[in-house]
Design a protein around this motif. Structure first.
Motif, PDB file in Angstrom:
ATOM      1  N   ARG A 178       4.567  -2.596  -8.996  1.00 44.89           N
ATOM      2  CA  ARG A 178       4.311  -1.395  -8.282  1.00 44.89           C
ATOM      3  C   ARG A 178       5.551  -1.019  -7.217  1.00 44.89           C
ATOM      4  O   ARG A 178       5.719   0.071  -6.763  1.00 44.89           O
ATOM      5  N   ARG A 234       3.963   2.900  -9.863  1.00 45.31           N
ATOM      6  CA  ARG A 234       3.684   2.629  -8.443  1.00 45.31           C
ATOM      7  C   ARG A 234       2.169   3.106  -8.474  1.00 45.31           C
ATOM      8  O   ARG A 234       1.477   2.457  -7.759  1.00 45.31           O
ATOM      9  N   ASP A 235       1.710   4.022  -9.288  1.00 48.15           N
ATOM     10  CA  ASP A 235       0.194   4.490  -9.011  1.00 48.15           C
ATOM     11  C   ASP A 235      -0.484   4.307 -10.327  1.00 48.15           C
ATOM     12  O   ASP A 235      -1.587   5.006 -10.808  1.00 48.15           O
TER      13      ASP A 235
END
Length: 349
Positions: free
Chosen positions: A340, A346-347
């Motif tokens: 992440r 990250r998403d």
């Protein structure tokens, strides 16, 4: 609801479901390790029964949670939002899934030659395997999610026009087909009426919305769930086999065979009734809920590494399974949180 709009019972389902799946695969990877099954037949026979109530509800519950959320009439699902969901799963396959396919290529070469090498040709073969769905078995869930997201507008359209009774009948009919057709194919070793075959993921997805909106845990659900569990455990305990000699016992408890569905529904409704309790935002449970998808993705890696690189035959099987479980959970959380930190991930996990 949490302060961020998350539903408490779904968060608990994610936490306990992820842990249950790690426990299941900790048992399965040791059972498949060369030499262990023959040396510990009684232990694995007991575990074949125990893993059904322990873990076979987990993936169905994940699918039901997805259906309860994404088929909610009050939740907007425009094409752009569906596209983001599809891209998220495609990204996971093109990164994590491709890495697993490459690991298989390296493991095959290592088994044949004793050398650990990675060539450009392996990338091409790994990508082809990924596109054909020949990756690690647990990634079937990621492929299934892509299909479910693409089907979501059509299911929502039907749901918007159907009455409660019509939607419920559609779920029951789909469940009947899921019980009868794949199970007959498995037991009789035939391809019976493939044109009415149905993905178990679609049935659980629709059931999740119907169950969350209309059903409550009552004696009828409990009775059906216990009967379902008993049938699956009985098949595992008796070691039933198909006409071709393939094992039926474990298969009947898989999501693509409908026998375990009433039990999974009972567990899902139990979460709805009893697990509407807050999680501390910085607590262990909340952290595991946030990392549950990553735990699902990465935990098999640690089981394979334990079998590939340790003298597993010298370790008592229960201790080996416990070690794989603990390292699988902690290691998966660590990988998830490290990834992440990268912008692309990250998403996504």
């Amino acid at each position: 609801m949490t302060e961020h709009g998350k539903i408490y019972c779904f968060e608990w389902a994610r936490v306990l479901g992820a842990l249950a799946i790690v426990a299941l695969h900790s048992m399965r990877v040791t059972e498949l390790a060369p030499g262990l099954a023959a040396a510990h037949a009684r232990l694995f026979g007991v575990e074949a029964v125990l893993q059904i109530p322990l873990a076979r509800w987990a993936v169905p519950a994940f699918l039901m949670v997805s259906g309860a959320l994404l088929l909610d009439p009050g939740r907007e699902m425009p094409p752009r939002k569906i596209g983001r969901h599809v891209w998220r799963m495609a990204f996971v396959l093109l990164t994590v899934g491709l890495a697993f396919c490459l690991m298989e290529q390296v493991a095959d070469v290592r088994a044949q030659t004793g050398a650990t090498t990675l060539t450009w040709g392996m990338f091409g073969r790994a990508l082809l395997n990924l596109l054909e769905g020949n990756s690690w078995d647990h990634l079937w869930y990621v492929y299934a999610l892509i299909g479910l997201y693409l089907l979501t507008p059509f299911i929502r359209g039907f749901q918007a026009r159907a009455t409660r009774r019509q939607f419920g009948l559609a779920v029951v009919l789909a469940w009947a087909l899921l019980c009868l057709v794949p199970l007959a194919n498995l037991v009789l070793n035939v391809n019976l009426y493939q044109f009415v075959d149905l993905s178990g993921a679609v049935v659980y997805y629709m059931l999740g919305r119907y169950a969350y909106e209309y059903l409550e845990l009552d004696w009828r659900i409990v009775l059906a769930g216990v009967a379902s569990l008993a049938l699956c455990c009985l098949s595992a305990g008796l070691g039933l086999r198909s006409a071709a000699g393939a094992e039926v016992a474990g298969a009947v408890a898989l999501p693509q065979y409908g026998l375990v569905m009433p039990f999974s529904l009972m567990v899902f409704l139990a979460f709805k009734r009893f697990a509407n309790r807050p999680q501390r935002e910085r607590g262990i449970a909340a952290g595991l809920a946030r990392d549950s998808f990553g735990i699902y993705l990465f935990h098999p890696l640690f089981g394979h590494l334990a079998i590939w690189f340790t003298n597993y035959g010298a370790i008592p099987v229960p201790a080996l399974q416990l070690g794989i479980f603990v390292v699988g959970v902690l290691g998966s959380v660590a990988i998830t949180r490290l990834l992440r930190l990268l912008p692309g991930f990250r998403d996504k996990i």
